[in-house]
Scaffold this motif. Structure first.
Motif, PDB file in Angstrom:
ATOM      1  N   UNK A  62       0.798  -1.227   0.000  1.00 49.84           N
ATOM      2  CA  UNK A  62       0.000   0.000   0.000  1.00 49.84           C
ATOM      3  C   UNK A  62       0.831   1.277   0.000  1.00 49.84           C
ATOM      4  N   UNK A  63       2.137   1.190  -0.275  1.00 48.93           N
ATOM      5  CA  UNK A  63       2.983   2.384  -0.207  1.00 48.93           C
ATOM      6  C   UNK A  63       2.538   3.462  -1.192  1.00 48.93           C
ATOM      7  N   UNK A  64       1.920   3.064  -2.316  1.00 46.13           N
ATOM      8  CA  UNK A  64       1.473   4.064  -3.286  1.00 46.13           C
ATOM      9  C   UNK A  64       0.217   4.799  -2.847  1.00 46.13           C
ATOM     10  N   UNK A  65      -0.409   4.383  -1.723  1.00 43.50           N
ATOM     11  CA  UNK A  65      -1.564   5.110  -1.188  1.00 43.50           C
ATOM     12  C   UNK A  65      -1.129   6.339  -0.387  1.00 43.50           C
ATOM     13  N   UNK A  66       0.166   6.467  -0.160  1.00 49.56           N
ATOM     14  CA  UNK A  66       0.735   7.642   0.523  1.00 49.56           C
ATOM     15  C   UNK A  66       0.031   7.894   1.853  1.00 49.56           C
ATOM     16  N   UNK A  67      -0.492   9.095   2.057  1.00 41.75           N
ATOM     17  CA  UNK A  67      -1.122   9.441   3.333  1.00 41.75           C
ATOM     18  C   UNK A  67      -2.396   8.636   3.587  1.00 41.75           C
ATOM     19  N   UNK A  68      -2.942   8.030   2.544  1.00 40.99           N
ATOM     20  CA  UNK A  68      -4.156   7.238   2.703  1.00 40.99           C
ATOM     21  C   UNK A  68      -3.896   5.769   2.979  1.00 40.99           C
ATOM     22  N   UNK A  69      -2.626   5.398   3.195  1.00 44.69           N
ATOM     23  CA  UNK A  69      -2.283   3.985   3.372  1.00 44.69           C
ATOM     24  C   UNK A  69      -2.934   3.396   4.610  1.00 44.69           C
ATOM     25  N   UNK A  70      -2.954   4.150   5.719  1.00 43.18           N
ATOM     26  CA  UNK A  70      -3.518   3.612   6.959  1.00 43.18           C
ATOM     27  C   UNK A  70      -5.013   3.356   6.821  1.00 43.18           C
ATOM     28  N   UNK A  71      -5.740   4.303   6.225  1.00 45.85           N
ATOM     29  CA  UNK A  71      -7.184   4.096   6.060  1.00 45.85           C
ATOM     30  C   UNK A  71      -7.457   2.986   5.053  1.00 45.85           C
ATOM     31  N   UNK A  72      -6.623   2.887   4.003  1.00 46.26           N
ATOM     32  CA  UNK A  72      -6.788   1.799   3.031  1.00 46.26           C
ATOM     33  C   UNK A  72      -6.584   0.449   3.701  1.00 46.26           C
ATOM     34  N   UNK A  73      -5.608   0.382   4.569  1.00 53.19           N
ATOM     35  CA  UNK A  73      -5.336  -0.860   5.286  1.00 53.19           C
ATOM     36  C   UNK A  73      -6.535  -1.275   6.123  1.00 53.19           C
ATOM     37  N   UNK A  89      -6.573  -3.674  -5.616  1.00 52.17           N
ATOM     38  CA  UNK A  89      -6.482  -2.856  -6.828  1.00 52.17           C
ATOM     39  C   UNK A  89      -7.807  -2.159  -7.132  1.00 52.17           C
ATOM     40  N   UNK A  90      -8.909  -2.760  -6.703  1.00 54.47           N
ATOM     41  CA  UNK A  90     -10.200  -2.086  -6.829  1.00 54.47           C
ATOM     42  C   UNK A  90     -10.217  -0.831  -5.960  1.00 54.47           C
ATOM     43  N   UNK A  91      -9.661  -0.919  -4.756  1.00 61.25           N
ATOM     44  CA  UNK A  91      -9.605   0.247  -3.876  1.00 61.25           C
ATOM     45  C   UNK A  91      -8.763   1.358  -4.506  1.00 61.25           C
ATOM     46  N   UNK A  92      -7.719   0.992  -5.227  1.00 54.33           N
ATOM     47  CA  UNK A  92      -6.950   2.010  -5.958  1.00 54.33           C
ATOM     48  C   UNK A  92      -7.853   2.748  -6.938  1.00 54.33           C
ATOM     49  N   UNK A  93      -8.646   2.014  -7.672  1.00 58.15           N
ATOM     50  CA  UNK A  93      -9.537   2.644  -8.639  1.00 58.15           C
ATOM     51  C   UNK A  93     -10.578   3.517  -7.948  1.00 58.15           C
ATOM     52  N   UNK A  94     -11.072   3.073  -6.803  1.00 57.68           N
ATOM     53  CA  UNK A  94     -12.050   3.849  -6.054  1.00 57.68           C
ATOM     54  C   UNK A  94     -11.478   5.189  -5.599  1.00 57.68           C
ATOM     55  N   UNK A  95     -10.175   5.225  -5.338  1.00 56.52           N
ATOM     56  CA  UNK A  95      -9.533   6.441  -4.841  1.00 56.52           C
ATOM     57  C   UNK A  95      -8.784   7.218  -5.924  1.00 56.52           C
ATOM     58  N   UNK A  96      -8.844   6.740  -7.155  1.00 56.28           N
ATOM     59  CA  UNK A  96      -8.170   7.453  -8.236  1.00 56.28           C
ATOM     60  C   UNK A  96      -6.668   7.291  -8.233  1.00 56.28           C
ATOM     61  N   UNK A  97      -6.172   6.168  -7.690  1.00 56.07           N
ATOM     62  CA  UNK A  97      -4.749   5.874  -7.662  1.00 56.07           C
ATOM     63  C   UNK A  97      -4.415   4.952  -8.834  1.00 56.07           C
TER      64      UNK A  97
END
Length: 344
Positions: free
Chosen positions: A106-117, A152-160
């Motif tokens: 999840x490193x590419x989620x940057x500041x959103x990594x914790x919430x993504x986790x 990867x779906x969550x990436x799409x949901x967040x525009x990553x």
């Protein structure tokens, strides 16, 4: 008895011309000669980014069916596994685990990594289990596949930027307002000339698909339940198009052909297709969030977590959902009903 039959059939020797074959064509060709149904683990290959349409060269000279497939599989990092009377070709566990680890990083989620986790922990954890501290990727292949697709779906949901190719993941996950996710029964296509000699089932499927620039995702477990082997003899009656020709041949056997996309056909039972899991994500739910989640949960009450999961992502306001495909078809009606109730 099945194991003995597979071993005997696998020992059958064949000589394949010196040219490359896409893996789906090759396994149908080997099934045609050996009689062994060979199923490809498409999900694993898709998640690993392996293009199965690329031709693969085969060992030359007279070789056993097993030797040929093992050599081809080695080039893909794949292996063969016996599951009842069906042989499955899939990625090796170590190879696939490395791919899943890269996707679920999840490193590419940057500041959103914790919430993504936290979203993924809630979505992936076992029913009734306490929330783990790390993303529960799972130990079975299906659990690992769902973990990779969900991330990867969550990436799409967040525009990553995603890590899985759009064309590959769209076979297994899509936006709830995208009707192209449905695999519709095959329509149209070139049926080819009327055959005057009997064909094996695998040869019939391979030639019809190739004629139309397609590859087939054959569910041989479904074929086996209908007592249909790769070497079953058929003389198909050519109809006005490929879809009608295949339907005429397969419908009496309880099987059907669905078009996954422009170059992939899925063949199996309608009931199997309806139960296939899909991951979908919704538009931002806004004030309808609670009513939508409650409404869908009522519809799926009593379903296991293998069939139904839902988690709302607080960062995007979208819901990440696992559903059987026959329910996915109705998701627009659920959302529409909620919106009408909220805004009479």
């Amino acid at each position: 008895a099945n194991e003995i039959w597979i071993q005997v059939s696998w020992a059958r020797r064949m000589c394949i011309r010196d040219r490359g074959y896409p893996l789906p064509d090759l396994v149908l060709l080997i099934s045609q000669v050996s009689g062994v149904p060979i199923q490809i683990d498409w999900v694993s290959f898709d998640l690993a980014g392996i293009d199965l349409s690329a031709p693969i060269t085969t060992p030359q000279g007279w070789q056993s069916a097993r030797t040929i497939l093992e050599a081809v599989g080695a080039k893909l990092g794949a292996e063969l596994r016996e599951e009842g009377s069906v042989l499955v070709i899939t990625l090796g566990d170590d190879t696939f685990a490395q791919k899943v680890a890269a996707i679920t990083d999840l490193s590419d989620f940057a500041d959103g990594a914790d919430s993504a986790k936290q979203v993924l922990i809630d979505f992936l954890r076992s029913d009734g289990a306490d929330a783990p501290k790390e993303i529960p990727v799972g130990t079975t292949r299906q659990e690992q596949q769902i973990a990779a697709i969900a991330t990867d779906t969550l990436r799409r949901m967040r525009g990553i930027a995603p890590k899985i190719d759009d064309g590959a993941i769209h076979r297994w996950a899509w936006s709830s307002d995208d009707p192209s996710g449905e695999w519709k029964t095959l329509q149209g296509g070139d049926p080819g000339p009327q055959p005057h000699l009997p064909l094996t089932m695998s040869d019939f499927l391979r030639k019809t698909a190739r004629r139309n620039g397609a590859m087939t995702l054959d569910n041989w477990f479904d074929f086996g339940q209908r007592n249909v082997s790769p070497v079953r003899i058929t003389i198909p009656h050519v109809e006005e198009d490929a879809g009608a020709t295949l339907n005429t041949a397969l419908e009496p056997l309880g099987l059907q052909v669905r078009q996954v996309d422009a170059t992939h056909w899925w063949i199996g039972r309608e009931s199997t297709y309806d139960r296939l899991p899909a991951l979908i994500w919704t538009p931002p739910l806004g004030t309808n969030e609670g009513a939508f989640v409650d409404g869908l949960s009522q519809i799926m009450s009593g379903a296991s977590r293998d069939a139904y999961r839902i988690t709302v992502d607080p960062d995007s306001g979208r819901a990440l959902i696992l559903l059987p495909r026959f329910i996915v078809r109705q998701i627009g009606k659920v959302a529409g009903g909620v919106a009408s109730a909220q805004n009479p």
